[in-house]
Scaffold this motif. Structure first.
Motif, PDB file in Angstrom:
ATOM      1  N   VAL A   1       5.979   3.195  -3.397  1.00  0.00           N
ATOM      2  CA  VAL A   1       6.626   2.325  -4.384  1.00  0.00           C
ATOM      3  C   VAL A   1       5.788   1.066  -4.587  1.00  0.00           C
ATOM      4  O   VAL A   1       5.583   0.607  -5.713  1.00  0.00           O
TER       5      VAL A   1
ATOM      6  N   SER B   1      17.292   5.045  -7.356  1.00  0.00           N
ATOM      7  CA  SER B   1      16.714   6.043  -8.265  1.00  0.00           C
ATOM      8  C   SER B   1      17.497   7.345  -8.264  1.00  0.00           C
ATOM      9  O   SER B   1      17.494   8.077  -9.248  1.00  0.00           O
TER      10      SER B   1
ATOM     11  N   THR C   1       0.822  -1.218   0.000  1.00  0.00           N
ATOM     12  CA  THR C   1       0.000   0.000   0.000  1.00  0.00           C
ATOM     13  C   THR C   1       0.855   1.267   0.000  1.00  0.00           C
ATOM     14  O   THR C   1       0.318   2.377  -0.090  1.00  0.00           O
TER      15      THR C   1
ATOM     16  N   THR D   1       0.743  -6.711   2.783  1.00  0.00           N
ATOM     17  CA  THR D   1       0.420  -5.479   3.513  1.00  0.00           C
ATOM     18  C   THR D   1       0.236  -5.751   4.998  1.00  0.00           C
ATOM     19  O   THR D   1      -0.179  -6.839   5.393  1.00  0.00           O
TER      20      THR D   1
HETATM   21  N1  LIG Z   1      16.377   3.009  -3.621  1.00  0.00           N
HETATM   22  C1  LIG Z   1      15.704   4.055  -4.044  1.00  0.00           C
HETATM   23  O1  LIG Z   1      16.099   4.776  -4.957  1.00  0.00           O
HETATM   24  C2  LIG Z   1      14.397   4.356  -3.398  1.00  0.00           C
HETATM   25  C3  LIG Z   1      13.453   5.153  -4.031  1.00  0.00           C
HETATM   26  C4  LIG Z   1      12.196   5.333  -3.429  1.00  0.00           C
HETATM   27  C5  LIG Z   1      11.966   4.746  -2.184  1.00  0.00           C
HETATM   28  N2  LIG Z   1      12.938   4.026  -1.591  1.00  0.00           N
HETATM   29  C6  LIG Z   1      12.711   3.360  -0.316  1.00  0.00           C
HETATM   30  O2  LIG Z   1      11.657   2.438  -0.493  1.00  0.00           O
HETATM   31  C7  LIG Z   1      10.928   2.319   0.711  1.00  0.00           C
HETATM   32  C8  LIG Z   1       9.451   2.615   0.419  1.00  0.00           C
HETATM   33  O3  LIG Z   1       9.326   3.982   0.075  1.00  0.00           O
HETATM   34  P1  LIG Z   1       7.883   4.635  -0.077  1.00  0.00           P
HETATM   35  O4  LIG Z   1       8.104   6.056  -0.420  1.00  0.00           O
HETATM   36  O5  LIG Z   1       7.055   3.741  -0.916  1.00  0.00           O
HETATM   37  O6  LIG Z   1       7.379   4.539   1.451  1.00  0.00           O
HETATM   38  P2  LIG Z   1       5.884   4.406   1.996  1.00  0.00           P
HETATM   39  O7  LIG Z   1       4.927   5.081   1.089  1.00  0.00           O
HETATM   40  O8  LIG Z   1       5.975   4.814   3.426  1.00  0.00           O
HETATM   41  O9  LIG Z   1       5.589   2.848   1.901  1.00  0.00           O
HETATM   42  C9  LIG Z   1       6.222   1.916   2.715  1.00  0.00           C
HETATM   43  C10 LIG Z   1       5.228   0.800   3.039  1.00  0.00           C
HETATM   44  O10 LIG Z   1       5.954  -0.256   3.682  1.00  0.00           O
HETATM   45  C11 LIG Z   1       5.098  -0.926   4.597  1.00  0.00           C
HETATM   46  N3  LIG Z   1       5.730  -0.897   5.904  1.00  0.00           N
HETATM   47  C12 LIG Z   1       5.879   0.166   6.746  1.00  0.00           C
HETATM   48  N4  LIG Z   1       6.521  -0.197   7.867  1.00  0.00           N
HETATM   49  C13 LIG Z   1       6.762  -1.527   7.753  1.00  0.00           C
HETATM   50  C14 LIG Z   1       7.382  -2.490   8.600  1.00  0.00           C
HETATM   51  N5  LIG Z   1       7.888  -2.162   9.795  1.00  0.00           N
HETATM   52  N6  LIG Z   1       7.465  -3.772   8.156  1.00  0.00           N
HETATM   53  C15 LIG Z   1       6.973  -4.125   6.937  1.00  0.00           C
HETATM   54  N7  LIG Z   1       6.364  -3.256   6.105  1.00  0.00           N
HETATM   55  C16 LIG Z   1       6.275  -1.978   6.506  1.00  0.00           C
HETATM   56  C17 LIG Z   1       3.770  -0.170   4.588  1.00  0.00           C
HETATM   57  O11 LIG Z   1       2.929  -0.819   3.632  1.00  0.00           O
HETATM   58  P3  LIG Z   1       1.853  -1.935   4.100  1.00  0.00           P
HETATM   59  O12 LIG Z   1       1.118  -1.326   5.250  1.00  0.00           O
HETATM   60  O13 LIG Z   1       1.015  -2.139   2.880  1.00  0.00           O
HETATM   61  O14 LIG Z   1       2.610  -3.161   4.510  1.00  0.00           O
HETATM   62  C18 LIG Z   1       4.148   1.189   4.040  1.00  0.00           C
HETATM   63  O15 LIG Z   1       3.050   1.833   3.457  1.00  0.00           O
HETATM   64  C19 LIG Z   1      11.585   3.287   1.695  1.00  0.00           C
HETATM   65  O16 LIG Z   1      12.534   2.593   2.463  1.00  0.00           O
HETATM   66  C20 LIG Z   1      12.258   4.279   0.797  1.00  0.00           C
HETATM   67  O17 LIG Z   1      13.335   4.939   1.426  1.00  0.00           O
HETATM   68  C21 LIG Z   1      14.141   3.824  -2.181  1.00  0.00           C
END
Ligand SMILES: NC(=O)c1ccc[n+]([C@@H]2O[C@H](COP(=O)([O-])OP(=O)(O)OC[C@H]3O[C@@H](n4cnc5c(N)ncnc54)[C@H](OP(=O)(O)O)[C@@H]3O)[C@@H](O)[C@H]2O)c1
Length: 336
Positions: A165, A275, A162, A184
């Motif tokens: 990403v 990214s 949810t 999720t």
């Molecule tokens: N490498 C890159 O270039 C890059 C680029 C963009 C983002 N990222 C990274 O990718 C990750 C996601 O980014 P985002 O912007 O999509 O964040 P986001 O919108 O906060 O989404 C993260 C999702 O992970 C799940 N989550 C949260 N805490 C958790 C936990 N303790 N254990 C398991 N699942 C958990 C939740 O989804 P559910 O409730 O559905 O489980 C949450 O909505 C972050 O770590 C961000 O820094 C990296």
């Protein structure tokens, strides 16, 4: 051109090492001396922005600071031949919103080399429904495709489904004909995930193996992991022979405790996704795909629209994993 005043969310570091966010009037004269001044129409909220907005020194070392790794806007002044006033443009990552003032302000100044012309087929608003999260999802999906994974190879697992990403990954994979299983932690969000393209939804617990076994039954042709930790470990142990797992995030944990067996007995591949420093040629190619063949029919249903005064609350929500889908920040009051 005379300088202009504008509104921005500024994060200040206090004497007791706490961080306070407040709406502040700034001047374009105070922006760094880069070639292109952009009037920001939309930005978006990513997990990384929330880290920057809460004093995470791994993301932002110097405060006061204006976060916002994503910008979609209109060029207002340019000393570069590459861009002219009036151009619709997108900027994501590089140092934007981490080291230099970002999209949580109504103006940014950036080097011309960081800018992508907003492709035909995508509005500025739509580009920020995608933002860095959507771009990262597309990089992850591209990696699976380049690895040779086809829709009839099996199910694709998406963790953090949810999240930003995760939700774009679910939608994009479904749009491209893959069978998608979302992981999720939000029991209330199963219907929402099915609406955006998940065929099945499982809980974080079902996706987390605590048995300590080094290999588990093969389930997934590929995995898009956005969370790290035990869910990533389990995903690696349950990926089919020859499959691939992409790894882009660490919201659950940055740790990875795994044996070599999935790699040497099943030939699975763990692929890192970044990214921020993605080369410009690949960057433009991915944005062009997102504006054409990969354009999501449901794109505008995937985001909550907020303004600067609502941003503070949304930053707290994303840090607690409570947002769903994407959050688009409207900086000048335009409607989508
Ligand atoms: N490498 C890159 O270039 C890059 C680029 C963009 C983002 N990222 C990274 O990718 C990750 C996601 O980014 P985002 O912007 O999509 O964040 P986001 O919108 O906060 O989404 C993260 C999702 O992970 C799940 N989550 C949260 N805490 C958790 C936990 N303790 N254990 C398991 N699942 C958990 C939740 O989804 P559910 O409730 O559905 O489980 C949450 O909505 C972050 O770590 C961000 O820094 C990296």
């Amino acid at each position: 051109m005379p300088s202009k005043q504008f509104q921005a969310l500024v994060v200040n570091e206090e004497a007791d090492n706490t961080f306070v966010r407040q709406l502040t009037t700034k001047s374009t004269a105070d922006l760094p001396d880069y070639d292109v001044l952009i009037s920001v129409k939309f930005s978006s909220l990513n997990y990384k922005d929330a880290l920057s907005a809460s004093g995470n020194k791994g993301v932002t070392k110097r405060y006061p600071h204006t976060p916002g790794v994503d910008v979609a806007g209109v060029v207002e002044e340019s000393r570069s031949e590459l861009f002219s006033p009036g151009d619709n443009v997108i900027v994501t990552s590089y140092d934007l919103g981490t080291k230099i003032p970002g999209g949580f302000g109504q103006y940014v100044k950036v080097p011309a080399e960081w800018i992508v012309p907003c492709p035909d087929g995508l509005s500025l608003y739509e580009s920020m429904v995608l933002g860095t999260a959507g771009f990262t999802a597309a990089q992850s999906v591209l990696k699976l495709i380049e690895h040779g994974i086809k829709p009839n190879d099996g199910k694709i697992l998406v963790s953090g489904a949810t999240g930003g990403v995760g939700s774009i990954s679910v939608s994009l994979l479904s749009h491209l004909g893959y069978h998608v299983v979302g992981v999720t932690g939000k029991t209330q969000a199963h219907a929402m995930l099915k609406d955006i393209g998940a065929d099945d939804v499982i809980s974080r617990e079902e996706a987390s193996d605590t048995s300590g076994r080094l290999l588990l039954r093969e389930k997934w042709a590929a995995v898009v992991d956005t969370v790290g930790g035990i869910i990533l470990e389990t995903a690696i142990k349950t990926t089919q022979y020859g499959g691939i797992i992409t790894c882009c995030g660490n919201v659950a944990s940055p740790d990875l405790s795994i044996s070599v067996y999935p790699f040497i007995l099943r030939g699975v591949t763990l692929a890192g996704i970044d990214s921020a420093k993605c080369p410009m040629k690949t960057r433009k190619m991915i944005w062009d795909k997102l504006a054409s063949k990969w354009k999501l029919p449901t794109l505008t249903n995937l985001a909550d629209d907020i303004n600067l005064s609502q941003l503070n609350n949304y930053i707290d929500m994303i840090l607690k994993g409570k947002t769903k889908g994407r959050v688009v920040l409207n900086l000048h009051g335009e409607t989508s």
